[in-house]
Design a protein around this motif. Structure first.
Motif, mmCIF file in Angstrom:
data_model
loop_
_atom_site.group_PDB
_atom_site.id
_atom_site.type_symbol
_atom_site.label_atom_id
_atom_site.label_comp_id
_atom_site.label_asym_id
_atom_site.label_seq_id
_atom_site.Cartn_x
_atom_site.Cartn_y
_atom_site.Cartn_z
ATOM 1 N N GLN A 63 20.107 74.117 46.961
ATOM 2 C CA GLN A 63 19.541 73.207 47.617
ATOM 3 C C GLN A 63 20.499 72.123 48.131
ATOM 4 N N MET A 65 21.932 68.574 50.620
ATOM 5 C CA MET A 65 21.257 67.215 50.876
ATOM 6 C C MET A 65 20.418 67.339 52.037
ATOM 7 N N GLN A 68 17.150 68.243 51.203
ATOM 8 C CA GLN A 68 16.472 67.310 50.592
ATOM 9 C C GLN A 68 15.781 66.261 51.456
ATOM 10 N N TYR A 69 16.698 65.784 52.393
ATOM 11 C CA TYR A 69 16.184 64.622 53.386
ATOM 12 C C TYR A 69 15.213 65.217 54.189
ATOM 13 N N HIS A 173 21.394 65.418 38.143
ATOM 14 C CA HIS A 173 21.415 66.000 39.239
ATOM 15 C C HIS A 173 22.674 65.277 40.143
ATOM 16 N N SER A 176 22.801 65.440 44.119
ATOM 17 C CA SER A 176 21.785 64.757 45.127
ATOM 18 C C SER A 176 22.492 63.285 45.193
ATOM 19 N N ASN A 206 22.577 70.245 40.352
ATOM 20 C CA ASN A 206 21.538 70.862 40.900
ATOM 21 C C ASN A 206 21.671 72.547 40.544
ATOM 22 N N TYR A 386 17.721 62.302 40.820
ATOM 23 C CA TYR A 386 16.424 62.653 41.702
ATOM 24 C C TYR A 386 16.985 64.146 42.296
ATOM 25 N N HIS A 387 15.910 64.686 42.581
ATOM 26 C CA HIS A 387 16.072 66.275 43.168
ATOM 27 C C HIS A 387 14.968 66.670 44.180
ATOM 28 N N ALA A 388 15.169 67.503 45.117
ATOM 29 C CA ALA A 388 14.177 68.020 45.937
ATOM 30 C C ALA A 388 13.773 66.857 46.966
ATOM 31 N N PRO A 390 14.434 63.061 48.116
ATOM 32 C CA PRO A 390 15.681 62.288 47.737
ATOM 33 C C PRO A 390 15.238 60.875 47.641
#
Length: 411
Positions: A63, A65, A68-69, A173, A176, A206, A386-388, A390
């Motif tokens: 995963q 960045m 995530q965004y 994490h 991230s 992550n 944080y994860h998934a 952002p």
């Protein structure tokens, strides 16, 4: 056609219908072409970016960045529109009912144009609240660290440990992170608590060990006079990456475990350590990840070898479902369990001491904060990182401080 493609087509159809429906509310309150084309343009860009990232990112990268965004911006526009759609659909139902009543009562169909405009304006106003909240969550909320303090009393706590302070962090994490100054602030905040012990309950990365390379110098500043101990989380095993070879996955897992001593933590892999003070001792027990529906490498029996049932025990277990299904009723009596994993889904509504809600609670019975059953406690830390998604909305990153007291159970 594969199931994945079928699901994508169905999801796309649902989103298209939702977008058309939401756009009707905008058309009701404005005739401006600039506003309408801006609305459509932003939506198109967000969806196009998500599709591009999904199809251009190799699974071997895990995963990213960028992903995530892409997800974050999609949620930022979708959730407000969901509120908009619910209100407008409800208005349509009410309008149909009122029209039917007017037809049967007077034989004429009344016009509800004014009502429609009012409800559209109201719906757009309400939808603006989560839109602004999600933008804040991405820009600032993910660094809005909160220190939560608890005092817990236990009759079987050794006298020497009366007043022992523990700082718990979880779910770093590191893959991230983007802002070193903000992370440094969070680490300094942890040290400001001046706790006797620091305990980390998993998910240091992550997916890949090298995500932590930039952050080792920051996290090795963490200080606790009586020790720092840690366990693994589900993301630390590299299970969410399509590795080129199994050897790559094995090497990465070893590198992840090697991070812990680099930042001064003693990693407990289904094992325990005694902490001694004035001739008395308590046990720190650490299991590998055990989660319902996730990796179940945790072995509670093995982790407890060499300690006694009557010892006071602090159990580190990443996933709170382990406590729910295996720990809380165990006759070996794990007085205090520390977990993380859920992040509180990084979004919800919380008024400390009064009210808390998150979609996470429909998946995990213990999802954020302190819980007690059978005279045993679990604290579910909301996570440092944080994860998934952002960002964080309403459920802020957490540093937990727990003071242990000798005495009767808390009221």
């Amino acid at each position: 056609m594969s199931r994945w493609i079928i699901r994508l087509v169905i999801l796309s159809a649902i989103i298209l219908v939702a977008e058309i429906y939401a756009f009707q509310a905008l058309k009701t309150v404005t005739k401006s072409r600039v506003v309408k084309w801006s609305w459509l343009g932003v939506s198109a860009l967000v969806y196009a970016n998500l599709i591009y990232v999904m199809f251009s990112t190799p699974r071997s990268l895990g995963q990213t960045m960028q992903f995530q965004y892409a997800v974050g911006f999609m949620l930022t526009i979708l959730i407000p529109k969901a509120i908009l759609i619910i209100m407008m659909f409800g208005e349509d139902i009410v309008r149909v009912i009122l029209k039917l009543v007017s037809v049967f009562s007077s034989g004429e169909t009344q016009s509800f144009v004014g009502r429609r405009v009012f409800v559209s304006k109201l719906a757009l106003g309400l939808a603006a609240i989560p839109f602004a909240s999600f933008l804040y969550g991405i820009i600032q909320g993910r660094y809005n660290y909160k220190v939560l303090k608890y005092q817990l009393s236990f009759e079987d706590l050794p006298e020497a440990f009366d007043g022992l302070t523990i700082t718990q962090i979880s779910d770093i994490h590191s893959g991230s992170f983007t802002n070193k100054n903000k992370i440094q602030y969070g680490v300094d905040l942890i040290n400001e608590q001046k706790s006797d012990i620091i305990l980390f309950t998993g998910d240091i990365v992550n997916n890949k060990a090298d995500e932590m390379d930039t952050w080792v110098d920051v996290f090795k500043q963490l200080d606790a006079p009586m020790g720092k101990f840690s366990v693994l989380g589900n993301h630390d095993y590299g299970d969410y990456v399509d590795w080129l070879t199994n050897e790559d996955k094995i090497n990465n897992f070893k590198a992840v475990k090697d991070i812990h001593p680099k930042i001064g933590f003693e990693l407990l892999l289904n094992e325990n350590r005694y902490i001694e003070k004035d001739g008395q001792k308590i046990a720190i027990v650490g299991v590998e990840n055990w989660g319902k529906g996730f990796n179940q490498s945790g072995d509670l029996v093995k982790a407890s070898e060499g300690i006694n049932k009557d010892d006071f025990k602090i159990l580190l277990s990443h996933d709170p479902s382990h406590w729910e299904y295996m720990v809380k009723k165990d006759d070996f009596n794990y007085q205090l369990t520390l977990s993380g994993h859920t992040h509180g889904l990084q979004m919800g509504i919380e008024i400390p001491g009064i009210f808390k809600w998150s979609p996470s609670q429909y998946v995990y019975k213990q999802w954020a904060g302190l819980y007690e059953e059978f005279g045993r406690y679990i604290n579910v830390n909301r996570g440092f990182g944080y994860h998934a998604f952002p960002g964080r909305v309403g459920i802020w990153p957490e540093v937990t401080v727990i003071e242990l007291k000798k005495g009767t159970k808390n009221a």
